[in-house]
Design a protein around this motif. Structure first.
Motif, mmCIF file in Angstrom:
data_model
loop_
_atom_site.group_PDB
_atom_site.id
_atom_site.type_symbol
_atom_site.label_atom_id
_atom_site.label_comp_id
_atom_site.label_asym_id
_atom_site.label_seq_id
_atom_site.Cartn_x
_atom_site.Cartn_y
_atom_site.Cartn_z
ATOM 1 N N LEU A 96 0.817 -1.210 0.000
ATOM 2 C CA LEU A 96 0.000 0.000 0.000
ATOM 3 C C LEU A 96 0.854 1.264 0.000
ATOM 4 C CD1 LEU A 96 -2.668 -1.112 2.627
ATOM 5 C CD2 LEU A 96 -3.043 -0.865 0.171
ATOM 6 N N VAL A 97 1.909 1.286 0.801
ATOM 7 C CA VAL A 97 2.727 2.505 0.903
ATOM 8 C C VAL A 97 3.455 2.828 -0.390
ATOM 9 C CG1 VAL A 97 3.031 2.423 3.401
ATOM 10 C CG2 VAL A 97 4.628 1.175 1.935
ATOM 11 N N GLN A 98 3.595 1.847 -1.252
ATOM 12 C CA GLN A 98 4.250 2.077 -2.541
ATOM 13 C C GLN A 98 3.288 2.565 -3.622
ATOM 14 O OE1 GLN A 98 7.089 -1.156 -3.624
ATOM 15 N NE2 GLN A 98 6.691 -1.935 -1.557
ATOM 16 N N LYS A 99 1.985 2.542 -3.324
ATOM 17 C CA LYS A 99 0.996 2.933 -4.322
ATOM 18 C C LYS A 99 0.129 4.110 -3.900
ATOM 19 C CE LYS A 99 0.456 -1.702 -6.389
ATOM 20 N NZ LYS A 99 0.747 -1.329 -7.797
ATOM 21 N N LEU A 133 2.988 -6.230 17.193
ATOM 22 C CA LEU A 133 3.081 -6.071 15.742
ATOM 23 C C LEU A 133 3.341 -4.627 15.353
ATOM 24 C CD1 LEU A 133 0.178 -8.446 14.680
ATOM 25 C CD2 LEU A 133 2.614 -8.803 14.252
ATOM 26 N N VAL A 134 2.755 -3.697 16.082
ATOM 27 C CA VAL A 134 2.969 -2.279 15.805
ATOM 28 C C VAL A 134 4.451 -1.940 15.915
ATOM 29 C CG1 VAL A 134 2.568 0.056 16.687
ATOM 30 C CG2 VAL A 134 0.661 -1.550 16.451
ATOM 31 N N LEU A 135 5.085 -2.404 16.982
ATOM 32 C CA LEU A 135 6.509 -2.114 17.177
ATOM 33 C C LEU A 135 7.356 -2.720 16.067
ATOM 34 C CD1 LEU A 135 6.721 -2.681 21.051
ATOM 35 C CD2 LEU A 135 6.692 -0.502 19.826
ATOM 36 N N GLN A 136 7.030 -3.932 15.651
ATOM 37 C CA GLN A 136 7.807 -4.590 14.608
ATOM 38 C C GLN A 136 7.588 -3.931 13.249
ATOM 39 O OE1 GLN A 136 7.240 -8.844 14.752
ATOM 40 N NE2 GLN A 136 7.792 -8.986 16.903
ATOM 41 N N LEU A 137 6.365 -3.508 12.982
ATOM 42 C CA LEU A 137 6.095 -2.859 11.701
ATOM 43 C C LEU A 137 6.751 -1.485 11.609
ATOM 44 C CD1 LEU A 137 2.395 -3.675 10.773
ATOM 45 C CD2 LEU A 137 4.470 -4.384 9.610
ATOM 46 N N LYS A 138 6.775 -0.775 12.721
ATOM 47 C CA LYS A 138 7.448 0.531 12.716
ATOM 48 C C LYS A 138 8.929 0.368 12.394
ATOM 49 C CE LYS A 138 4.339 3.172 15.685
ATOM 50 N NZ LYS A 138 4.166 3.919 16.954
ATOM 51 N N GLU A 139 9.518 -0.723 12.853
ATOM 52 C CA GLU A 139 10.906 -1.012 12.535
ATOM 53 C C GLU A 139 11.064 -1.399 11.063
ATOM 54 O OE1 GLU A 139 14.137 -4.574 13.461
ATOM 55 O OE2 GLU A 139 12.587 -4.122 14.948
ATOM 56 N N LYS A 140 10.199 -2.254 10.590
ATOM 57 C CA LYS A 140 10.308 -2.757 9.217
ATOM 58 C C LYS A 140 10.074 -1.667 8.176
ATOM 59 C CE LYS A 140 8.191 -6.053 5.987
ATOM 60 N NZ LYS A 140 7.092 -7.008 5.770
ATOM 61 N N LEU A 141 9.095 -0.785 8.426
ATOM 62 C CA LEU A 141 8.679 0.184 7.418
ATOM 63 C C LEU A 141 9.057 1.613 7.793
ATOM 64 C CD1 LEU A 141 5.135 -1.337 6.739
ATOM 65 C CD2 LEU A 141 7.255 -1.740 5.469
ATOM 66 N N ALA A 142 10.131 1.748 8.553
ATOM 67 C CA ALA A 142 10.547 3.058 9.064
ATOM 68 C C ALA A 142 10.876 4.044 7.957
ATOM 69 C CB ALA A 142 11.742 2.899 9.993
ATOM 70 N N GLN A 143 11.263 3.569 6.771
ATOM 71 C CA GLN A 143 11.698 4.466 5.701
ATOM 72 C C GLN A 143 10.540 5.173 5.010
ATOM 73 O OE1 GLN A 143 11.588 1.181 5.562
ATOM 74 N NE2 GLN A 143 11.605 0.359 3.472
ATOM 75 N N TYR A 144 9.313 4.733 5.258
ATOM 76 C CA TYR A 144 8.177 5.323 4.552
ATOM 77 C C TYR A 144 7.592 6.493 5.342
ATOM 78 C CZ TYR A 144 8.398 1.266 1.523
ATOM 79 O OH TYR A 144 8.824 0.309 0.629
ATOM 80 N N GLN A 145 7.529 7.646 4.691
ATOM 81 C CA GLN A 145 6.998 8.840 5.329
ATOM 82 C C GLN A 145 5.492 8.990 5.128
ATOM 83 O OE1 GLN A 145 9.147 10.733 7.239
ATOM 84 N NE2 GLN A 145 10.465 8.987 6.721
#
Length: 283
Positions: free
Chosen positions: A70-73, A86-98
């Motif tokens: 979704l963040v790419q589209k 899951l929130v903590l892990q996703l924030k780490e995984k997708l940190a580059q997306y503004q």
């Protein structure tokens, strides 16, 4: 329809994040079952028909298989996830997306009023499917399109036609405000842990106006629910018991109340509701 699905799933990604997700233990009370097969995730996101100007609400971001697409589209993504782990892990995984906000909250308490008009996607926990559908109906003025993965039996209820065993109060109320179509079924093998039943992806469009004008929407919903309260009984018996209106008065409505609720179309329920309300007001 999905075609030529492979018999085995792709391996989990390597790296620290992949190891964390591999060790993750789902909470049974949250009904967690995570989609694991990327081609299905691609099809679900494609069904949203995203443009670069669209903003998306994701219901239950889980391990992020939809979120990272979704963040790419989309212009912006609001990913609502109830599980703090899951929130903590996703924030780490997708940190580059503004263009992503990950929100640790129960979707049923999330206020859509502050958002622009959005599109919605989500793999819905089976145990709260009804609550989430009614949440979306209450907030229908804030979204255009939703792509939801539901338990197959539940999806059949919202897609049902009059005269079928799946047709019920949910079907009638849902169809007044939205229109839906089946996209495809998803086998249990493409989730982890595997659910015991098939899932179905459904495309839902919010109507700009209800299909029929209803003077009192709360009363309409009450009538529909009461009509289906005991499926084997006639409309006359169900409405007499629930609304405490004399049977002779009900029979003067000009509607065949010897029928059962599952035989009525949405249009007929609208007429029934309006005439009942007129009868009550004139009493």
């Amino acid at each position: 329809m999905l075609r030529h699905l492979p018999k085995s799933l792709p391996k989990m990604p390597n790296g620290a994040f992949g190891l964390k997700m591999a060790k993750f233990r789902p909470k049974k009370k949250l009904g967690q079952a995570f989609l694991t097969y990327p081609p299905i995730a691609d099809q679900l996101v494609t069904a949203l028909s995203l443009s670069p100007e669209d903003e998306v609400l994701e219901i239950g971001s889980g391990k992020g298989i939809l979120t990272e697409r979704l963040v790419q589209k989309a212009k912006y993504v609001y990913a609502v996830e109830i599980d703090k782990r899951l929130v903590l892990q996703l924030k780490e995984k997708l940190a580059q997306y503004q263009n992503l906000e990950i929100i640790n909250q129960d979707i049923l308490t999330y206020d859509l009023a502050g958002l622009p008009r959005i599109k919605i996607i989500g793999n819905i926990p089976y145990s709260v499917s009804s609550q989430i559908i009614f949440y979306l109906l209450r907030n229908r003025n804030f979204w255009d399109i939703a792509v939801l993965t539901l338990q197959k039996e539940f999806a059949e209820r919202i897609l049902a036609k009059p005269g079928t065993k799946e047709y019920g109060a949910l079907t009638v109320i849902f169809n007044l405000y939205t229109e839906a179509k089946k996209l495809f079924n998803i086998p249990p093998a493409y989730f982890k842990p595997k659910p015991k039943v098939l899932s179905t992806a459904v495309l839902i469009k919010s109507r700009s106006e209800p299909l029929f004008q209803v003077a009192d929407e709360a009363f309409f919903a009450r009538v529909v629910k009461q009509a289906f309260s005991q499926r084997r009984k006639t409309l006359l018996n169900n409405l007499h018991a629930s609304l405490r209106i004399d049977k002779d008065e009900l029979q003067r409505l000009g509607i065949d109340l010897t029928r059962r609720a599952e035989t009525l179309t949405l249009a007929e329920f609208v007429v029934l509701s309006e005439r009942l309300q007129g009868l009550i007001k004139s009493a």
